[in-house]
Scaffold this motif. Structure first.
Motif, PDB file in Angstrom:
ATOM      1  N   MET A 161      36.620  15.365 -26.339  1.00 37.58           N
ATOM      2  CA  MET A 161      35.919  16.643 -26.508  1.00 37.58           C
ATOM      3  C   MET A 161      34.638  16.681 -25.672  1.00 37.58           C
ATOM      4  O   MET A 161      34.148  17.737 -25.307  1.00 37.58           O
ATOM      5  N   ALA A 162      34.092  15.496 -25.327  1.00 37.42           N
ATOM      6  CA  ALA A 162      32.808  15.454 -24.616  1.00 37.42           C
ATOM      7  C   ALA A 162      32.869  16.181 -23.286  1.00 37.42           C
ATOM      8  O   ALA A 162      31.951  16.906 -22.916  1.00 37.42           O
ATOM      9  N   GLY A 163      33.972  15.984 -22.531  1.00 35.00           N
ATOM     10  CA  GLY A 163      34.060  16.640 -21.238  1.00 35.00           C
ATOM     11  C   GLY A 163      34.051  18.148 -21.360  1.00 35.00           C
ATOM     12  O   GLY A 163      33.375  18.845 -20.618  1.00 35.00           O
ATOM     13  N   HIS A 164      34.825  18.656 -22.324  1.00 35.03           N
ATOM     14  CA  HIS A 164      34.854  20.097 -22.534  1.00 35.03           C
ATOM     15  C   HIS A 164      33.482  20.599 -22.980  1.00 35.03           C
ATOM     16  O   HIS A 164      32.995  21.617 -22.494  1.00 35.03           O
ATOM     17  N   SER A 165      32.847  19.875 -23.898  1.00 34.61           N
ATOM     18  CA  SER A 165      31.545  20.298 -24.410  1.00 34.61           C
ATOM     19  C   SER A 165      30.500  20.334 -23.310  1.00 34.61           C
ATOM     20  O   SER A 165      29.710  21.268 -23.213  1.00 34.61           O
ATOM     21  N   LYS A 166      30.480  19.296 -22.466  1.00 34.25           N
ATOM     22  CA  LYS A 166      29.476  19.221 -21.411  1.00 34.25           C
ATOM     23  C   LYS A 166      29.621  20.381 -20.432  1.00 34.25           C
ATOM     24  O   LYS A 166      28.660  21.049 -20.088  1.00 34.25           O
ATOM     25  N   TRP A 167      30.839  20.630 -19.983  1.00 39.00           N
ATOM     26  CA  TRP A 167      31.068  21.700 -19.011  1.00 39.00           C
ATOM     27  C   TRP A 167      30.833  23.064 -19.645  1.00 39.00           C
ATOM     28  O   TRP A 167      30.289  23.967 -19.018  1.00 39.00           O
ATOM     29  N   SER A 168      31.220  23.235 -20.909  1.00 33.59           N
ATOM     30  CA  SER A 168      30.972  24.502 -21.601  1.00 33.59           C
ATOM     31  C   SER A 168      29.481  24.787 -21.702  1.00 33.59           C
ATOM     32  O   SER A 168      29.029  25.914 -21.492  1.00 33.59           O
ATOM     33  N   THR A 169      28.704  23.757 -22.021  1.00 32.43           N
ATOM     34  CA  THR A 169      27.253  23.926 -22.129  1.00 32.43           C
ATOM     35  C   THR A 169      26.646  24.301 -20.795  1.00 32.43           C
ATOM     36  O   THR A 169      25.802  25.201 -20.699  1.00 32.43           O
ATOM     37  N   ILE A 170      27.082  23.631 -19.735  1.00 29.51           N
ATOM     38  CA  ILE A 170      26.570  23.931 -18.394  1.00 29.51           C
ATOM     39  C   ILE A 170      26.892  25.369 -18.018  1.00 29.51           C
ATOM     40  O   ILE A 170      26.042  26.101 -17.495  1.00 29.51           O
ATOM     41  N   LYS A 171      28.121  25.804 -18.280  1.00 28.29           N
ATOM     42  CA  LYS A 171      28.518  27.157 -17.911  1.00 28.29           C
ATOM     43  C   LYS A 171      27.705  28.203 -18.661  1.00 28.29           C
ATOM     44  O   LYS A 171      27.321  29.225 -18.099  1.00 28.29           O
ATOM     45  N   ARG A 172      27.455  27.955 -19.940  1.00 32.49           N
ATOM     46  CA  ARG A 172      26.684  28.932 -20.714  1.00 32.49           C
ATOM     47  C   ARG A 172      25.265  29.054 -20.175  1.00 32.49           C
ATOM     48  O   ARG A 172      24.699  30.145 -20.102  1.00 32.49           O
ATOM     49  N   ASN A 230      40.662  11.947 -22.914  1.00 36.20           N
ATOM     50  CA  ASN A 230      39.640  10.937 -22.667  1.00 36.20           C
ATOM     51  C   ASN A 230      38.748  11.438 -21.535  1.00 36.20           C
ATOM     52  O   ASN A 230      39.151  12.315 -20.763  1.00 36.20           O
ATOM     53  N   THR A 231      37.553  10.891 -21.436  1.00 38.97           N
ATOM     54  CA  THR A 231      36.629  11.343 -20.397  1.00 38.97           C
ATOM     55  C   THR A 231      36.287  10.207 -19.436  1.00 38.97           C
ATOM     56  O   THR A 231      36.389   9.031 -19.764  1.00 38.97           O
ATOM     57  N   VAL A 232      35.890  10.617 -18.225  1.00 42.17           N
ATOM     58  CA  VAL A 232      35.437   9.695 -17.183  1.00 42.17           C
ATOM     59  C   VAL A 232      33.926   9.859 -17.061  1.00 42.17           C
ATOM     60  O   VAL A 232      33.440  10.966 -16.799  1.00 42.17           O
ATOM     61  N   GLU A 233      33.189   8.784 -17.258  1.00 46.24           N
ATOM     62  CA  GLU A 233      31.737   8.863 -17.136  1.00 46.24           C
ATOM     63  C   GLU A 233      31.337   8.792 -15.666  1.00 46.24           C
ATOM     64  O   GLU A 233      31.728   7.862 -14.950  1.00 46.24           O
ATOM     65  N   VAL A 234      30.581   9.780 -15.228  1.00 45.23           N
ATOM     66  CA  VAL A 234      30.081   9.824 -13.848  1.00 45.23           C
ATOM     67  C   VAL A 234      28.636   9.345 -13.885  1.00 45.23           C
ATOM     68  O   VAL A 234      27.779  10.002 -14.480  1.00 45.23           O
ATOM     69  N   VAL A 235      28.364   8.213 -13.260  1.00 42.66           N
ATOM     70  CA  VAL A 235      27.035   7.592 -13.370  1.00 42.66           C
ATOM     71  C   VAL A 235      26.240   7.659 -12.073  1.00 42.66           C
ATOM     72  O   VAL A 235      25.017   7.501 -12.085  1.00 42.66           O
ATOM     73  N   GLU A 236      26.921   7.896 -10.948  1.00 42.17           N
ATOM     74  CA  GLU A 236      26.235   7.920  -9.656  1.00 42.17           C
ATOM     75  C   GLU A 236      25.737   9.335  -9.369  1.00 42.17           C
ATOM     76  O   GLU A 236      26.475  10.309  -9.510  1.00 42.17           O
ATOM     77  N   GLU A 237      24.487   9.460  -8.980  1.00 43.50           N
ATOM     78  CA  GLU A 237      23.863  10.772  -8.845  1.00 43.50           C
ATOM     79  C   GLU A 237      24.571  11.663  -7.835  1.00 43.50           C
ATOM     80  O   GLU A 237      24.810  12.851  -8.103  1.00 43.50           O
ATOM     81  N   GLN A 238      24.909  11.125  -6.669  1.00 41.82           N
ATOM     82  CA  GLN A 238      25.551  11.945  -5.647  1.00 41.82           C
ATOM     83  C   GLN A 238      26.927  12.418  -6.091  1.00 41.82           C
ATOM     84  O   GLN A 238      27.320  13.559  -5.843  1.00 41.82           O
ATOM     85  N   ALA A 239      27.678  11.530  -6.768  1.00 47.51           N
ATOM     86  CA  ALA A 239      28.996  11.925  -7.266  1.00 47.51           C
ATOM     87  C   ALA A 239      28.868  13.036  -8.302  1.00 47.51           C
ATOM     88  O   ALA A 239      29.651  13.997  -8.307  1.00 47.51           O
ATOM     89  N   ALA A 240      27.875  12.906  -9.198  1.00 46.70           N
ATOM     90  CA  ALA A 240      27.656  13.938 -10.216  1.00 46.70           C
ATOM     91  C   ALA A 240      27.277  15.265  -9.567  1.00 46.70           C
ATOM     92  O   ALA A 240      27.768  16.330  -9.969  1.00 46.70           O
ATOM     93  N   LYS A 241      26.415  15.202  -8.578  1.00 44.97           N
ATOM     94  CA  LYS A 241      25.987  16.424  -7.890  1.00 44.97           C
ATOM     95  C   LYS A 241      27.168  17.087  -7.184  1.00 44.97           C
ATOM     96  O   LYS A 241      27.362  18.313  -7.259  1.00 44.97           O
TER      97      LYS A 241
END
Length: 249
Positions: free
Chosen positions: A1-12, A205-216
């Motif tokens: 659920m974390a991936g969906h929650s994170k992206w939903s929050t960003i979109k809002r 399941n979720t994939v944790e993105v830890v590198e700043e450039q990859a996240a950006k």
């Protein structure tokens, strides 16, 4: 659920402006139209249409707009003919991405989406390459000032929901696709207001993105896809820490 929650929050957070509202209306109208086309114009006998109308009402779409979209779908009004296509691929950091589209020109759409993936360092994949990593669920967004967690949990579970998940500023009520409309109706009758209701693809399941450039690069890819006129919804199985999100913002 974390991936969906994170992206939903960003979109809002990024979507609260009039220009976005126009794009949201366009996407909702297309969903209503194709739902009416495939399942008929009576929402009582067409669960997908009922879901689309609920989502449109959640965005305060005028009733006239909803009615016109239904008539386009049933053939009572003319308009473009749309085709539903799901695209799948991998974004930066190995994140799985699903892209739901409705298009009247699939050659244009696939070229644009492939370009977005390539530009971000990801790649567009074959049908089925990542869809197995997601489950389709109903989700309703309830602001925290609309109900307490205990009240919402009692009402949601009584209605047949699977879970209630707390986010930063809201709760997410999770349902199966089969019980989605029943839960919507129950909460409406219980006077629990919600700001969004949709059928979404939730990552197992979720994939944790830890590198700043990859996240950006990942967020840039997801935002580019969301902003495309032919894209209805974007789903991804990523998680980014709050500290890294703070750096990126």
């Amino acid at each position: 659920m974390a991936g969906h929650s994170k992206w939903s929050t960003i979109k809002r957070k990024k979507g609260a402006n009039d220009a976005k509202r126009g794009k949201i209306f366009t996407k909702l109208i297309r969903e209503i139209t194709i739902a009416a086309k495939t399942g008929g114009g009576d929402p009582e006998g067409n669960p997908r249409l009922r879901s689309a109308i609920t989502a449109a009402k959640g965005e305060n779409m005028p009733k006239d707009n909803i009615d016109r979209a239904i008539k386009k779908g049933t053939g009572d009004l003319g308009g473009a003919v749309y085709e539903e296509i799901m695209y799948e691929g991998y974004g930066p950091g190995g994140v799985a991405v699903l892209v739901e589209t409705m298009t009247d020109n699939k050659n244009r759409t696939v070229a644009d989406i492939r370009h977005f993936f390539a530009k971000s360092g990801g790649n567009l994949g074959e049908f089925g390459c990542v869809a197995w990593m997601f489950d389709r669920k109903g989700t309703l967004t309830v602001d925290k000032d609309a109900a307490s967690e205990d009240e919402l949990m009692d009402a949601a579970l009584e209605a047949g929901a699977e879970d209630v998940v707390e986010e930063e500023e809201s709760f997410q009520v999770i349902t199966s696709p089969e019980t989605f409309n029943d839960v919507v109706e129950y909460l409406e009758k219980a006077a629990v207001s919600f700001t969004g209701a949709e059928l979404a693809m939730i990552p197992k399941n979720t994939v944790e993105v830890v590198e700043e450039q990859a996240a950006k690069s990942l967020l840039r890819l997801l935002e580019s896809l969301e902003d495309h006129d032919d894209v209805q919804k974007v789903h991804a199985n990523f998680d980014i820490s709050d500290d890294l999100m703070e750096q990126l913002s």
